[in-house]
Design an enzyme around this catalytic site. Sequence first.
Site, PDB file in Angstrom:
ATOM      1  N   HIS A 225       0.846  -1.204   0.000  1.00 10.56           N
ATOM      2  CA  HIS A 225       0.000   0.000   0.000  1.00 10.56           C
ATOM      3  C   HIS A 225       0.878   1.250   0.000  1.00 10.56           C
ATOM      4  O   HIS A 225       1.958   1.270   0.587  1.00 10.56           O
ATOM      5  CB  HIS A 225      -0.982   0.010   1.179  1.00 10.56           C
ATOM      6  CG  HIS A 225      -0.364   0.055   2.543  1.00 10.56           C
ATOM      7  ND1 HIS A 225      -0.027   1.238   3.176  1.00 10.56           N
ATOM      8  CD2 HIS A 225      -0.029  -0.934   3.412  1.00 10.56           C
ATOM      9  CE1 HIS A 225       0.481   0.968   4.374  1.00 10.56           C
ATOM     10  NE2 HIS A 225       0.494  -0.343   4.544  1.00 10.56           N
TER      11      HIS A 225
ATOM     12  N   ASP B 173      -0.395   4.440   0.810  1.00 10.49           N
ATOM     13  CA  ASP B 173      -0.799   5.453   1.780  1.00 10.49           C
ATOM     14  C   ASP B 173      -0.056   5.242   3.086  1.00 10.49           C
ATOM     15  O   ASP B 173       0.462   4.152   3.354  1.00 10.49           O
ATOM     16  CB  ASP B 173      -2.310   5.415   2.003  1.00 10.49           C
ATOM     17  CG  ASP B 173      -2.770   4.144   2.696  1.00 10.49           C
ATOM     18  OD1 ASP B 173      -2.429   3.045   2.194  1.00 10.49           O
ATOM     19  OD2 ASP B 173      -3.455   4.225   3.737  1.00 10.49           O
TER      20      ASP B 173
ATOM     21  N   ASP C 159       6.647   1.295   6.297  1.00 10.83           N
ATOM     22  CA  ASP C 159       5.237   0.891   6.206  1.00 10.83           C
ATOM     23  C   ASP C 159       4.477   1.851   5.305  1.00 10.83           C
ATOM     24  O   ASP C 159       3.999   2.880   5.768  1.00 10.83           O
ATOM     25  CB  ASP C 159       4.639   0.871   7.609  1.00 10.83           C
ATOM     26  CG  ASP C 159       3.208   0.402   7.659  1.00 10.83           C
ATOM     27  OD1 ASP C 159       2.746  -0.209   6.689  1.00 10.83           O
ATOM     28  OD2 ASP C 159       2.534   0.675   8.675  1.00 10.83           O
TER      29      ASP C 159
ATOM     30  N   GLU D 216      -4.990   1.624   2.990  1.00 12.10           N
ATOM     31  CA  GLU D 216      -4.856   0.576   4.001  1.00 12.10           C
ATOM     32  C   GLU D 216      -4.855   1.166   5.401  1.00 12.10           C
ATOM     33  O   GLU D 216      -5.444   0.607   6.334  1.00 12.10           O
ATOM     34  CB  GLU D 216      -3.582  -0.231   3.751  1.00 12.10           C
ATOM     35  CG  GLU D 216      -3.488  -1.517   4.567  1.00 12.10           C
ATOM     36  CD  GLU D 216      -2.920  -1.343   5.969  1.00 12.10           C
ATOM     37  OE1 GLU D 216      -3.102  -2.229   6.813  1.00 12.10           O
ATOM     38  OE2 GLU D 216      -2.288  -0.275   6.215  1.00 12.10           O
ATOM     39  N   GLU D 217      -4.198   2.321   5.559  1.00 10.57           N
ATOM     40  CA  GLU D 217      -4.138   2.944   6.885  1.00 10.57           C
ATOM     41  C   GLU D 217      -5.458   3.604   7.267  1.00 10.57           C
ATOM     42  O   GLU D 217      -5.637   4.017   8.408  1.00 10.57           O
ATOM     43  CB  GLU D 217      -3.017   3.984   6.925  1.00 10.57           C
ATOM     44  CG  GLU D 217      -1.626   3.451   6.592  1.00 10.57           C
ATOM     45  CD  GLU D 217      -1.067   2.511   7.642  1.00 10.57           C
ATOM     46  OE1 GLU D 217      -1.804   2.155   8.587  1.00 10.57           O
ATOM     47  OE2 GLU D 217       0.123   2.129   7.524  1.00 10.57           O
TER      48      GLU D 217
ATOM     49  N   HIS E 229       4.059   3.586  12.326  1.00  7.64           N
ATOM     50  CA  HIS E 229       2.973   4.368  12.929  1.00  7.64           C
ATOM     51  C   HIS E 229       3.470   5.329  14.002  1.00  7.64           C
ATOM     52  O   HIS E 229       2.655   6.067  14.572  1.00  7.64           O
ATOM     53  CB  HIS E 229       1.876   3.474  13.529  1.00  7.64           C
ATOM     54  CG  HIS E 229       1.112   2.681  12.529  1.00  7.64           C
ATOM     55  ND1 HIS E 229      -0.171   2.223  12.760  1.00  7.64           N
ATOM     56  CD2 HIS E 229       1.419   2.249  11.283  1.00  7.64           C
ATOM     57  CE1 HIS E 229      -0.602   1.553  11.717  1.00  7.64           C
ATOM     58  NE2 HIS E 229       0.356   1.554  10.801  1.00  7.64           N
TER      59      HIS E 229
END
Length: 464
Positions: free
Chosen positions: A101, A103, A134, A169-170, A434
């Site tokens: 992903h 995003d 990520d 996805e996030e 994150h």
Amino acid sequence: MTPDLSRQDAVRATASAGIPAALADLGALVRIPSIAWPAFDQSGVQRSADAVAELLRGTGVFERVEVARAATGDGDELGQPAVLASRPARNGRPTVLLYAHHDVQPPGDDALWDSPPFEPTVRDGRLYGRGAADDKAGIMVHVGAIRALSEALGDDLDLGVAVFIEGEEEYGSRSFAQFLVDHADVLRSDVIVVADSGNWDEKTPGLTVSLRGNARFTLTVRTLAHASHSGMMGGAVPDAMLATVKLLSTLWDDDGAVAVEGLRVRDAETPPYDEATLRSESGLLDGVSPIGRDSILSRLWNKPSVTITGWDATPVESASNTLAPETRVVISARVAPGQSATDAFAAIQAHLRAHAPFGAHLDFSDVDCGDAFLVDTAGWAVHDARAAFADGYGVDAVDVGVGGSIPFIADLVREFPGAQILVTGVEDPHSRAHSPNESLHLETFHNALVSEALLLERLNRRTV
């Protein structure tokens, strides 16, 4: 399947030689603030999708590359832009679907970053920046592996390849399921590689074989029709904050283990992992004890957890002598493999209703459930992946569980039940996905890219 050592060596060499270009492209992607949440500028997500599409076109491998959107299920609303690329298999070879992903999470407080979150910065063998690990590194592992395979094999590349780079996805993968339906003919494959997980450590690859599910919801607690003076009414009238604190405390026992009847535990062995490692990888402060019981990894992989991830309360700077009539909290539960997320949510909901103090009124909203996942490790794709990891990293892979969740894998299983799913990744325990100062370990990136290229070379020799 007989190995072709000369081709393996050629793929390894071209993959290694392509690392500098892959890192340069990764840096360009990190500079794009592709945050899918509506509170942020959405143009970054579109620019990111366009950039990924150009990278895939540049490989010269695909017959089709496009940026597409799908409906979210909320009326006519469309999800964020995703990238889809494909080439058909030839000569009886399998088709592999590569997922990542583009995003990213919001950066949070810029002051907590040692370098700007959207300015890729190399320090001490790591690349820092939001999305560096990520999951824009996952994108570049796919792109770099495809480049290496194409250069090394040329016209002998018969493998079917589909690529799906998601853009939300996030933000909950709101249009993921519909995207699969809309493009099922293109995405249908024999093997699916989901590059959105982690490794055992910086030098040891991990093959993710279990993921916990998730049940996230907003809980509203009400005790009063309106606010009241805390001096005039305090001591006789329960405010919502008091009721919420007492209610939430019932979710855990004195050891910090989840105390909700009906939440299940998976019985499975875990590798050795000590408290010192946990402290190093989590940032647990001196004097603060871990919570729960049994082996540490069983708590992280095979047991449920409950976390309060948001709380609407009066800020300290605005505190007044007032009894709050209502509070809201976001509860995020992780569900052990083997239990459905909806059953877990029902158990937590029943627990909270049964333990509501003083007759407090409870309301549940914004419920979001995603099921856990267990990999069937008996398939030939797992065998090929383990062999490729051993060749690429120089050490055998460790079968790992992950405490986090990738709920959309349930959609992949439902839509493509015959596919073998491999969950891999580029993160290591110190990547801080994150969090501020997210980073990518550069040696891990090198090994992951080489390993995936070797995996694709193995798949290119198979017939189905």
